[in-house]
Design a protein around this motif. Structure first.
Motif, mmCIF file in Angstrom:
data_model
loop_
_atom_site.group_PDB
_atom_site.id
_atom_site.type_symbol
_atom_site.label_atom_id
_atom_site.label_comp_id
_atom_site.label_asym_id
_atom_site.label_seq_id
_atom_site.Cartn_x
_atom_site.Cartn_y
_atom_site.Cartn_z
ATOM 1 N N ARG A 1 -3.863 7.227 9.886
ATOM 2 C CA ARG A 1 -3.614 6.872 8.484
ATOM 3 C C ARG A 1 -2.778 5.617 8.369
ATOM 4 N NH1 ARG A 1 -1.936 12.160 5.094
ATOM 5 N NH2 ARG A 1 -1.409 10.893 3.294
ATOM 6 N N ARG B 1 0.848 -1.172 0.000
ATOM 7 C CA ARG B 1 0.000 0.000 0.000
ATOM 8 C C ARG B 1 0.887 1.226 0.000
ATOM 9 N NH1 ARG B 1 -5.579 0.703 1.639
ATOM 10 N NH2 ARG B 1 -5.805 2.955 1.815
ATOM 11 N N LEU B 2 0.688 2.058 -0.979
ATOM 12 C CA LEU B 2 1.471 3.283 -1.062
ATOM 13 C C LEU B 2 0.618 4.437 -0.556
ATOM 14 C CD1 LEU B 2 2.976 2.952 -4.653
ATOM 15 C CD2 LEU B 2 4.022 2.272 -2.514
ATOM 16 N N ASP B 3 1.221 5.298 0.195
ATOM 17 C CA ASP B 3 0.497 6.467 0.677
ATOM 18 C C ASP B 3 1.439 7.657 0.630
ATOM 19 O OD1 ASP B 3 -1.085 8.312 1.847
ATOM 20 O OD2 ASP B 3 -1.298 7.284 3.773
ATOM 21 N N HIS B 4 1.016 8.652 -0.081
ATOM 22 C CA HIS B 4 1.853 9.836 -0.184
ATOM 23 C C HIS B 4 1.363 10.891 0.799
ATOM 24 C CE1 HIS B 4 2.745 13.800 -2.323
ATOM 25 N NE2 HIS B 4 3.839 13.412 -1.684
ATOM 26 N N VAL B 5 2.254 11.310 1.665
ATOM 27 C CA VAL B 5 1.898 12.338 2.645
ATOM 28 C C VAL B 5 2.413 13.678 2.142
ATOM 29 C CG1 VAL B 5 2.235 13.128 4.996
ATOM 30 C CG2 VAL B 5 2.020 10.692 4.523
ATOM 31 N N ARG B 6 1.474 14.563 1.951
ATOM 32 C CA ARG B 6 1.856 15.860 1.405
ATOM 33 C C ARG B 6 1.717 16.910 2.494
ATOM 34 N NH1 ARG B 6 -0.455 20.084 -1.532
ATOM 35 N NH2 ARG B 6 -2.476 19.332 -0.825
#
Lengths: 572, 106
Positions: free
Chosen positions: A126, A101-106
């Motif tokens: 998250r 699972r990829l999750d980009h935190v911006r």
């Protein structure tokens, strides 16, 4: 040094480890990263931190059935997916399969206004949700330090990070945290104080314009580990770390013998050739035929159905093949049959460690029986003498542990009185062949010595090394009145000897004929004497018979007369 | 928003000028303080001209990723533009007002 894992006390419950699946890294760490604990990977920009962590996740998901969460604070998930696609990792598909699972935190600082006390519960929620949704066992937080640039309240971030790592430990996920290298510290924000279980430092060093990637385990609590700097490669297959620095000398010693491809040379080496898994050094001045010996050896190895890798640092494969075919050695057919593999590269292509790493990798892939490095001298252009020696020690160690025979060629300089090669590897190798120029009578010839050959009776003689259309051969040199004779002087001597034999033969046959003639004369004399004797005997016989006849006639005459006298007497 | 969310629409205007969403985590101290502070500020400065949604992220975990939530409590002002994100317990009224783009006539 790689410690020996077998010495670990097995009955105690040791630290459990999560295999990284990265070639070589598991060997250095004796099984991987600490399971259920955070590991910090730090290093300067572009040293491969993200790739390391992605590989950790992908291998975990695909090979060890441990799904993983990748939380990117830097790159967008799409960018990461594209970046690792070249390594054959299909992150998109893996996301669909719930393996990753990829999750980009911006975090955009300009958009955020801080209005008082806060916490990072959002991140926890998250991450917790991502972990639970795929049952993740591995987590990567790629450059979590970006939080520091996104938020102002450092005190809160530090406290929250400490809480985060505790929380991850409680969740029993193996975590990788990446951190950018800071001035004088491992990371900019001192993350190492939160992650104390395992710290790995990556480095990308450029010396003499040649880059080398290095990995070092700074600390690893609860486990022994290799402490050196290990070079690693990033190529189309991903990362491979090379743990070839072994200080133990415990490899097997084979009593198997393999031919050098030159029968006369085998004869010099106790009649059977080299030991299998031994290291052979062929040194000599320029143009003495080192490559030809190497070519013969490659040819012989492949002709016996064994695999061989030829690392050429000076010539291209085509060049070597062409040159070898000129002396009757056909290497092309071995390439076609898949037994011979050429790997040609200029030494300056990359650093020594990278050379070692790529050699190592190729050997592991191809599993050859013999390896040729031609010539090692050129490696000196990318490293110092001691570095090259170090590399060769490690290479020899590795090859011997794999039971691979290795042949090095090295250029010896003429002014080298001690006969040492530049790389001073002659003490490391098992057999050392030295080819020397013998200059005499306006020509240059080659003399081959076996300087050493461990564990076998070997010839102490100089042999002339001859390269002809039919390959290479060794010829006995002539010990003439002027010393050792080679080349045309040797041939002349041989011719002279041949002439002498002819003359001698001729003389002998003349004498034989003389005797024959004498015998014939004698025999004819004997015959005439015999004839003479016969005639004398006949003469003698003739008188004898005549006498007999005379005697007979006289007798008959006397008888006749006495008869007649008797008749005259009877009438009385 | 799905039905099991903890939405508390506040405000009496059908077409408010200020559209606010406050993300909190259950009944933590910061969250409770934030709710009280936001409500107070809104009532004081933009009364009748706003809608406020209070969302408990614990109840709706997927929203954390969707809305790029890291720090909580978080107040998102989606209207009027530009959108702003305010984090913290909203105890610094001056900053909240600045974040919301409300100028106080002195």
């Amino acid at each position: 040094m790689i410690p020996d894992s077998s010495e670990q006390k097995n009955h105690l419950r040791a630290l459990e480890k999560a295999c990284t699946g990265i070639k070589g890294l598991d060997e250095i760490t004796l099984g991987g990263f600490p399971q259920g604990r955070p590991t910090l990977i730090c290093g300067a920009a572009g040293c491969g931190k993200t790739l390391f962590s992605i590989e950790f996740l992908v291998h975990g998901a695909l090979e060890y059935n441990e799904p993983g969460v990748f939380m990117a604070f830097e790159e967008k998930t799409e960018e990461i997916t594209v970046n690792v696609a070249s390594l054959g990792f299909d992150l998109e598909q893996m996301q669909k399969d719930k393996l990753i699972r990829l999750d980009h935190v911006r975090i955009e600082r300009s958009e955020i206004e801080e209005t008082g006390e806060y916490d990072l519960d959002g991140l926890f929620i998250r991450l917790g949700y991502a972990i639970d949704s795929i049952g993740a066992k591995r987590v990567v937080l790629d450059t979590i330090e970006n939080l520091f640039s996104g938020l102002n309240n450092q005190g809160i971030i530090r406290a929250e990070l400490r809480r985060l790592f505790e929380w991850l430990k409680e969740k029993k996920v193996t975590t990788i945290i990446t951190g950018e290298k800071g001035d004088g510290a491992l990371t900019r924000q001192g993350l190492e104080e939160y992650v104390s279980d395992c710290v790995i430092l990556l480095d990308h060093r450029v010396t003499n314009k040649i880059s080398t990637r290095l990995l070092r385990i700074v600390k690893y609590r609860g486990s022994v580990h290799g402490t050196n700097e290990y070079p690693f490669l990033i190529d189309s297959d991903g990362i491979s770390v090379l743990p070839v620095t072994s200080l133990t000398l415990s490899h097997e010693a084979s009593t198997d013998r393999i031919s050098s491809g030159i029968p006369a040379l085998d004869k010099m080496l106790g009649g059977k050739g080299f030991f299998r898994a031994s290291s052979v050094l062929v040194s000599g001045t320029a143009g003495t035929g080192k490559t030809s010996i190497a070519g013969s050896f490659a040819n012989e190895t492949c002709s016996n159905g064994e695999r061989c890798i030829y690392f050429a640092f000076e010539e291209s494969p085509k060049q070597v093949i062409r040159n070898m075919s000129s002396i009757g050695i056909d290497l092309q057919r071995h390439i076609d049959s898949g037994l011979l593999k050429f790997n040609a590269a200029r030494p300056t292509l990359n650093g020594l460690e990278m050379h070692l790493a790529s050699i190592h990798k190729l050997i592991v892939q191809f599993k050859p029986h013999a390896v040729i490095l031609d010539p090692i001298t050129n490696l000196i252009t990318v490293g110092s003498v001691s570095e090259v020696k170090n590399l060769l020690i490690r290479l020899i160690d590795f090859l011997q542990s794999q039971e691979i025979t290795v042949m090095f060629t090295a250029l010896a300089l003429n002014d080298n009185i001690s006969e040492q090669t530049d790389e001073s590897v002659s003490s490391l190798v098992d057999a050392w062949l030295l080819i020397r120029d013998i200059e005499m009578n306006g020509e240059r010839n080659r003399g081959l010595y076996v300087m050493k050959s461990r564990g076998m009776k070997h010839s102490n003689q100089v042999r002339e090394f001859v390269i002809s259309d039919n390959g290479v051969d060794l010829v006995d040199v002539f010990l003439g009145p002027d010393g050792v004779l080679t080349g045309s002087a040797r041939e002349e001597q041989q011719l002279m000897q041949k002439a002498g034999i002819v003359l001698k033969d001729h003389a002998v046959s003349r004498k034989d004929r003389e005797i024959d003639r004498k015998r014939a004369v004698l025999e004819s004399k004997i015959a005439s004497l015999k004839e003479e004797f016969e005639s004398v005997r006949e003469e003698l016989n003739k008188t004898y018979i005549e006498d007999e006849l005379k005697k007979e006639v006289l007798e008959s005459n006397r008888k006749e007369m006495s008869r007649q006298r008797g008749r005259e007497d009877s009438p009385e | 928003m799905s039905e099991n969310t903890d939405i508390e629409p506040i405000g009496d205007n059908d077409n408010p000028q200020y559209v606010l969403r406050l993300f909190i985590t259950g009944a933590s101290i910061n969250s409770r303080r934030a709710v009280v502070n936001v409500k107070q500020i809104c009532e004081q400065y933009i009364k009748g001209n706003y809608s406020l949604e209070i969302i408990d992220v614990y109840q709706q975990k997927t929203i954390a990723e969707k809305e790029q939530i890291i720090a909580l409590p978080l107040l998102i002002k989606s209207k009027p533009l530009p959108a702003r994100r305010l984090i913290g317990d909203m105890s610094d009224t001056q900053k909240v007002l600045k974040g919301l783009g409300i100028s106080i006539g002195t």
